[in-house]
Design a protein around this motif. Sequence first.
Motif, PDB file in Angstrom:
ATOM      1  N   ASP A  96     -64.127  58.780   0.160  1.00 20.97           N
ATOM      2  CA  ASP A  96     -64.094  57.212  -0.132  1.00 20.97           C
ATOM      3  C   ASP A  96     -65.173  57.039  -1.333  1.00 20.97           C
ATOM      4  O   ASP A  96     -65.503  57.829  -1.801  1.00 20.97           O
ATOM      5  N   GLY A 112     -55.871  59.349   1.438  1.00 22.74           N
ATOM      6  CA  GLY A 112     -56.978  58.166   1.623  1.00 22.74           C
ATOM      7  C   GLY A 112     -58.027  58.135   0.437  1.00 22.74           C
ATOM      8  O   GLY A 112     -59.190  57.835   0.704  1.00 22.74           O
ATOM      9  N   GLU A 132     -59.653  67.059  -0.220  1.00 18.69           N
ATOM     10  CA  GLU A 132     -60.325  66.614   0.699  1.00 18.69           C
ATOM     11  C   GLU A 132     -59.653  65.253   1.112  1.00 18.69           C
ATOM     12  O   GLU A 132     -59.166  64.518   0.525  1.00 18.69           O
ATOM     13  N   ASN A 155     -59.882  61.394   2.747  1.00 20.03           N
ATOM     14  CA  ASN A 155     -60.491  60.279   2.997  1.00 20.03           C
ATOM     15  C   ASN A 155     -61.751  60.386   1.950  1.00 20.03           C
ATOM     16  O   ASN A 155     -63.016  60.172   2.266  1.00 20.03           O
ATOM     17  N   ASP A 164     -51.857  58.922  -0.450  1.00 21.01           N
ATOM     18  CA  ASP A 164     -52.310  57.474  -0.342  1.00 21.01           C
ATOM     19  C   ASP A 164     -53.605  56.970  -0.807  1.00 21.01           C
ATOM     20  O   ASP A 164     -54.337  58.083  -1.106  1.00 21.01           O
ATOM     21  N   PHE A 165     -53.685  55.806  -1.129  1.00 24.59           N
ATOM     22  CA  PHE A 165     -54.860  55.318  -1.700  1.00 24.59           C
ATOM     23  C   PHE A 165     -55.293  54.199  -0.809  1.00 24.59           C
ATOM     24  O   PHE A 165     -54.919  53.553  -0.095  1.00 24.59           O
ATOM     25  N   GLY A 166     -56.855  54.113  -1.000  1.00 25.87           N
ATOM     26  CA  GLY A 166     -57.379  52.705  -0.743  1.00 25.87           C
ATOM     27  C   GLY A 166     -56.854  51.566  -1.228  1.00 25.87           C
ATOM     28  O   GLY A 166     -56.636  51.933  -2.489  1.00 25.87           O
ATOM     29  N   ASP A 167     -56.437  50.442  -0.633  1.00 30.77           N
ATOM     30  CA  ASP A 167     -55.746  49.630  -1.203  1.00 30.77           C
ATOM     31  C   ASP A 167     -56.372  48.822  -2.525  1.00 30.77           C
ATOM     32  O   ASP A 167     -55.874  48.540  -3.401  1.00 30.77           O
ATOM     33  N   ILE A 168     -57.768  48.530  -2.207  1.00 31.34           N
ATOM     34  CA  ILE A 168     -58.450  47.822  -3.223  1.00 31.34           C
ATOM     35  C   ILE A 168     -59.052  48.837  -4.559  1.00 31.34           C
ATOM     36  O   ILE A 168     -58.768  48.462  -5.561  1.00 31.34           O
ATOM     37  N   CYS A 201     -60.726  55.062  -0.473  1.00 29.87           N
ATOM     38  CA  CYS A 201     -60.754  54.256   0.549  1.00 29.87           C
ATOM     39  C   CYS A 201     -62.270  53.931   0.867  1.00 29.87           C
ATOM     40  O   CYS A 201     -63.112  54.316   0.054  1.00 29.87           O
ATOM     41  N   GLY A 202     -62.606  52.831   1.378  1.00 38.61           N
ATOM     42  CA  GLY A 202     -63.967  52.215   1.755  1.00 38.61           C
ATOM     43  C   GLY A 202     -64.290  51.077   0.767  1.00 38.61           C
ATOM     44  O   GLY A 202     -63.485  50.201   0.595  1.00 38.61           O
TER      45      GLY A 202
END
Lengths: 202, 476
Positions: free
Chosen positions: A21, A76, A17, A19, A102-106, A79-80
């Motif tokens: 989160d 993603g 999937e 994003n 890719d990944f959420g930065d945090i 993310c969130g």
Amino acid sequence: MSAPLIRLETRAISLPETNTDTDIIFPARFLLKIDRDGMDECLFRDRRVGPEGEALDHPFDDPALRDAQVLVAGPGFGCGSSREQAVWALVDWGIRVVIAPDFGDIFAGNAAKNGLLCVRLPADTCRTLAARADAGARFGVDLPARVLTVDGARVAGLDLSDAAVQAFGEGWDEIDVILNREIDEIRRFEDDHRARQPWLFA
Amino acid sequence: MTILPPERPRTLYAKLWDSHVVREREDGSTLLYVDRHLLHEVSTPQSFVALDRRGLRPHRPAANLAVPDHAVPTRGRDKPIADPMARAQTARLVENVDRHGIPFIPLSDARQGIVHVVGPEQGFTLPGITLACGDSHTSTHGAFGALAFGVGASECGIVMAAQALAQRRARTMVVRVEGTPGPGVTAKDLALALIAQLGANGAAGHAIEYQGAAIRALSMEARMTLCNMAIEAGARVALIAPDETTFAFLEGRPMAPKGPEWDAAVAYWRTLPSDEGALYDREVVLDAGKVAPFVTWGTSPEDAIAIDAAVPDPEAVADPARAGRLRKAIAYMGLEAGRPIAGTRIDTVFIGSCTNGRLADLRAAAQVVRGRSVAPGVRALVVPGSGLVKAQAEAEGLDLVFTEAGFEWREAGCSMCVAMNGDRLEPGQRSASTSNRNFEGRQGRGGRTHLLSPAMAAAAAVTGALTDVRTLEAMA
Ligand code: SF4
């Protein structure tokens, strides 16, 4: 201190999937826990357990995948929200490597501190890997050799510095690294900074 | 005599970064000094455990400010917190800050509120600083020209212990907002339009700087709304250069510099804006004049459309992965592909959060609500972003505008933005919400969230459906 990660070979779970989160990975209501026990039970909770407590069909509950240490995810991932519980829960369940475009930065920053390796690969590679995961292939990760294999064949290199390989291999402890090696430089910087912007230290 | 090359024009981001570099590490990361740390009860219990286990004390207690916000009830504050877990977590914060001498605003204090509302309100947030908080919406503080970013619990512990963090320099993205927003179009609509354009992770790895005449014209509240939502496009950092609007907002705030120090600080802050000719890795243009009031239809903030548009049709989408995502989101949201989003019935309205819980937001909502009533069957909540916002709103009589119309008027906190405090949607319920995340289950398991501006939320409350606020006649 995170558990050492040097090399592994296991089956992989695919969650392609977009994003996904951190609210999906670790629903907010479990953030009220003040310790780190039982994180694995909260992992993907609302995807795994229905409103009436019934088990939903989810790969994280598939007995054949119980030993998987690799997750192949979609773009993603993570993310969130900054909640580190998302990482703790994955690691607590047993995941040590997440592959995604890719990944959420945090999330990615939190992952490194807990010995969870995030591997970025192009979206079409990730789709192929997800299909291989679903077909039961075994995923191998070798940090010193910096290589990702599927059923023994090399599919990608791992872009890791020597310092990162060492940190994953020995277990990560950032606070100790900073306090043992860098606190004098921090103090020196702080003195100069105070001279330049005294209002920050009033 | 050596002739130095002319200094290269630098961005605001580069200036903030360069002025906080403690050390470049061999692995390519940078140890960055962190000036300020905001704490709340949910993201820090494990951070304090990490300190205590090693017998560590905060490096500089005065650089921290703690306030409970996420798990706290928004009514019945005179009684103990009913939920035992929320009570224990809030009590844990009190113990932790007590033991470590960290400045703290307790739940009973008039200044209590959401960290991202309280920081600026107290003047804890200042231009030119680095600021970390265990919360992704820390990007909010970038509205002041501060390098502010969300971190995890481990990093909160590191910041407290060492006042520094290893970070990697982000790429830069300038978002030029041109033109003038039309009537009924707010910073929230600009934010949603931009996220729809970039995608939920489209700005990952980037620090966004908002520029342009439309940005200069925005109030600090509106700037905070815009920077707050940057994380929903994947950007950990958002920035707006400090200017007279920034200084006017900060002057006289309790923790802002005073007297000669204020003058010195302002002189420094004036050097921060990006230099003419500074280069960015990416450039995006948003024409504010073309943005309509926006609303989300799906389960990611990128699922945002103009209020006069229709729910997208997955059949018309070529990419199968994207079509699949749309189908799933439409099913979760209980909507129909291709149908206009306006007119969708809602049963809950939430006005609040660190995105839109400030005085200007409550004023904008009240202006729509004045002389009208909440539609039958709709539960509508106003949750001010802080106790001070609440007091100011009450001084202006806004509370009466809301309560006479049938809204509930609550105490400050995160409330239904994250649904950890008992304020939540039941499965299948549908909200019009001024918060920032419409993720599955974000406002309660099975809940369906439509993000929109305070004025649009007010329009939804009085009509019982998602409504273009521009079609409502202004009432005297
Ligand atoms: S209001 Fe919502 S987004 Fe903001 S800090 Fe609270 S929970 Fe996070």
